[in-house]
Motif scaffolding. Structure first.
Motif, PDB file in Angstrom:
ATOM      1  N   THR A  55     -16.527  35.150  -0.645  1.00 34.47           N
ATOM      2  CA  THR A  55     -15.660  34.404  -1.551  1.00 34.47           C
ATOM      3  C   THR A  55     -16.407  34.091  -2.839  1.00 34.47           C
ATOM      4  N   PRO A  56     -15.827  34.376  -4.013  1.00 38.28           N
ATOM      5  CA  PRO A  56     -16.476  34.045  -5.283  1.00 38.28           C
ATOM      6  C   PRO A  56     -16.627  32.536  -5.463  1.00 38.28           C
ATOM      7  N   ALA A  57     -17.641  32.145  -6.235  1.00 38.00           N
ATOM      8  CA  ALA A  57     -17.874  30.720  -6.498  1.00 38.00           C
ATOM      9  C   ALA A  57     -16.668  30.089  -7.198  1.00 38.00           C
ATOM     10  N   SER A  58     -16.028  30.847  -8.090  1.00 38.68           N
ATOM     11  CA  SER A  58     -14.872  30.303  -8.815  1.00 38.68           C
ATOM     12  C   SER A  58     -13.721  29.976  -7.864  1.00 38.68           C
ATOM     13  N   LYS A  62     -12.135  26.249  -7.056  1.00 39.00           N
ATOM     14  CA  LYS A  62     -10.710  25.949  -7.130  1.00 39.00           C
ATOM     15  C   LYS A  62     -10.212  25.365  -5.812  1.00 39.00           C
ATOM     16  N   GLN A  63     -10.674  25.922  -4.696  1.00 41.27           N
ATOM     17  CA  GLN A  63     -10.242  25.470  -3.380  1.00 41.27           C
ATOM     18  C   GLN A  63     -10.626  24.017  -3.120  1.00 41.27           C
ATOM     19  N   PHE A  64     -11.849  23.633  -3.552  1.00 42.81           N
ATOM     20  CA  PHE A  64     -12.353  22.298  -3.246  1.00 42.81           C
ATOM     21  C   PHE A  64     -12.312  21.351  -4.450  1.00 42.81           C
ATOM     22  N   GLU A  65     -11.696  21.819  -5.546  1.00 45.68           N
ATOM     23  CA  GLU A  65     -11.459  20.986  -6.729  1.00 45.68           C
ATOM     24  C   GLU A  65     -12.744  20.381  -7.280  1.00 45.68           C
ATOM     25  N   VAL A  66     -13.753  21.225  -7.413  1.00 48.14           N
ATOM     26  CA  VAL A  66     -15.021  20.829  -8.028  1.00 48.14           C
ATOM     27  C   VAL A  66     -15.428  21.921  -9.014  1.00 48.14           C
ATOM     28  N   SER A  67     -16.527  21.717  -9.710  1.00 46.73           N
ATOM     29  CA  SER A  67     -16.994  22.714 -10.669  1.00 46.73           C
ATOM     30  C   SER A  67     -17.766  23.821  -9.943  1.00 46.73           C
ATOM     31  N   VAL A  68     -17.920  24.954 -10.633  1.00 46.64           N
ATOM     32  CA  VAL A  68     -18.710  26.060 -10.078  1.00 46.64           C
ATOM     33  C   VAL A  68     -20.144  25.613  -9.871  1.00 46.64           C
ATOM     34  N   ILE A  85     -20.454  23.816  -6.651  1.00 48.61           N
ATOM     35  CA  ILE A  85     -20.448  24.779  -5.535  1.00 48.61           C
ATOM     36  C   ILE A  85     -21.826  25.399  -5.372  1.00 48.61           C
ATOM     37  N   GLN A  86     -22.465  25.757  -6.482  1.00 48.00           N
ATOM     38  CA  GLN A  86     -23.794  26.358  -6.412  1.00 48.00           C
ATOM     39  C   GLN A  86     -24.797  25.387  -5.780  1.00 48.00           C
ATOM     40  N   ARG A  87     -24.704  24.119  -6.143  1.00 50.12           N
ATOM     41  CA  ARG A  87     -25.595  23.116  -5.535  1.00 50.12           C
ATOM     42  C   ARG A  87     -25.288  22.943  -4.048  1.00 50.12           C
ATOM     43  N   ASP A  88     -23.997  22.990  -3.697  1.00 49.08           N
ATOM     44  CA  ASP A  88     -23.620  22.868  -2.290  1.00 49.08           C
ATOM     45  C   ASP A  88     -24.163  24.042  -1.471  1.00 49.08           C
ATOM     46  N   ILE A  89     -24.112  25.244  -2.033  1.00 49.40           N
ATOM     47  CA  ILE A  89     -24.636  26.420  -1.328  1.00 49.40           C
ATOM     48  C   ILE A  89     -26.136  26.270  -1.109  1.00 49.40           C
ATOM     49  N   ASP A  90     -26.833  25.747  -2.131  1.00 55.35           N
ATOM     50  CA  ASP A  90     -28.277  25.490  -1.979  1.00 55.35           C
ATOM     51  C   ASP A  90     -28.520  24.512  -0.836  1.00 55.35           C
TER      52      ASP A  90
END
Length: 310
Positions: free
Chosen positions: A19-22, A26-32, A35-40
């Motif tokens: 799944t792309p970061a974008s 959009k799914q979780f209503e946060v910024s890209v 999401i990058q920090r969450d993946i880390d």
């Protein structure tokens, strides 16, 4: 909040794959960036999330990873229980009822504050639903007589994929052996269903993927209808027609727009039920259709009245 989102992202990636970061943003209503920090954070916690570059890239979890079988919370079991209750009311399926009992025993579900009562969806023929479900699970082709919107009746031989409830009715999603593509068939228009001994010949994708493709390939003729709705029936019009209110007048009347399939009957019947409290402003073709329909109805009653007097 972050912990809940991290768990939800993990489940989303497990269920949906790369799944792309974008899309995640959009799914979780946060910024890209979030999401990058969450993946880390997930990677630091030992979740094997891989980042793949390129146009078809995105984040995905390694196939070897499995969630603990006890990942569902008490609240999760309650939502599952509520959804299953709705399914049982819609189909009266014995298998679904047994699953409902299992979930009740496993999760000791709490009250969710939501009741899903779909008992009105039986359409008077539970056997038809049960027969189609059986054909889907056993991968057997079915045959039935079907009457379309143009009142043409033909015999159809199809490979059933899924039952779906949408647009206030049950439909069968199936592969047409004659047309060589996927079609939806309204159950209320079906007669003389036969589950054949012929096995399905096509390996079907998931019903969700099939429906997404069908929506992109939709060739039905749509029309935008503009109405003036009197204040006295505004609520009924909003309920039946589901249009957009684009203007409100001083006397409480409204101008409403709706996008509909031109030759379908449901919205047109709902429009006629509003009588002279709704007027079609555009397009002229729909105004003419209303005039012609009203004239036919009036002629029937005039003939009946004359016959009663004679």
């Amino acid at each position: 909040m972050k912990t809940e989102r991290l768990y939800a992202i993990t489940m989303y990636l497990l269920n949906h794959g790369r799944t792309p970061a974008s899309e995640l943003a959009k799914q979780f209503e946060v910024s890209v960036r979030t999401i990058q920090r969450d993946i880390d954070s997930l990677c630091c916690a030992g979740i094997p999330v891989a980042a793949l570059p390129g146009a078809s890239g995105g984040y995905e979890i390694a196939h070897r990873f499995e969630m603990n079988g006890q990942a569902a919370t008490q609240r999760d079991y309650s939502w599952i229980f509520t959804a299953l209750q709705g399914l049982v009311t819609a189909t009266n399926d014995p298998g679904a009822s047994q699953t409902l009992e299992k979930i009740a025993a496993l999760g000791n579900p709490e009250e969710t504050g939501i009741v899903l009562d779909f008992s009105a969806l039986h359409e008077g023929d539970e056997q038809l639903l049960a027969s189609l479900q059986s054909a889907i699970f056993s991968r057997r082709a079915v045959q039935f007589s079907y009457t379309n919107n143009d009142n043409e009746t033909r015999i159809h031989r199809v490979e059933p994929v899924a039952l779906l409830y949408r647009w206030y009715a049950w439909y069968l999603l199936a592969w047409s052996r004659v047309r060589k593509d996927y079609r939806t068939y309204k159950l209320v228009r079906m007669r003389d269903l036969q589950v054949t001994d012929s096995a399905c010949t096509v390996k079907h994708a998931s019903s969700e993927k099939i429906l997404r493709v069908m929506e992109k390939q939709d060739t039905r003729a749509y029309v935008q209808v503009t109405l003036r709705i009197k204040a006295s029936v505004r609520v009924r019009a909003a309920e039946y027609l589901r249009g957009r209110i684009v203007e409100e007048y001083e006397n409480g009347d409204v101008r409403m727009e709706l996008d509909v399939v031109e030759n379908e009957q449901f919205w047109f019947g709902a429009l006629l039920s509003l009588g002279d409290d709704a007027e079609v402003l555009a397009p002229e073709s729909i105004r003419q259709r209303v005039r012609e329909t009203a004239a036919k109805i009036l002629s029937v009653y005039e003939k009946n009245y004359d016959r009663l007097l004679s």
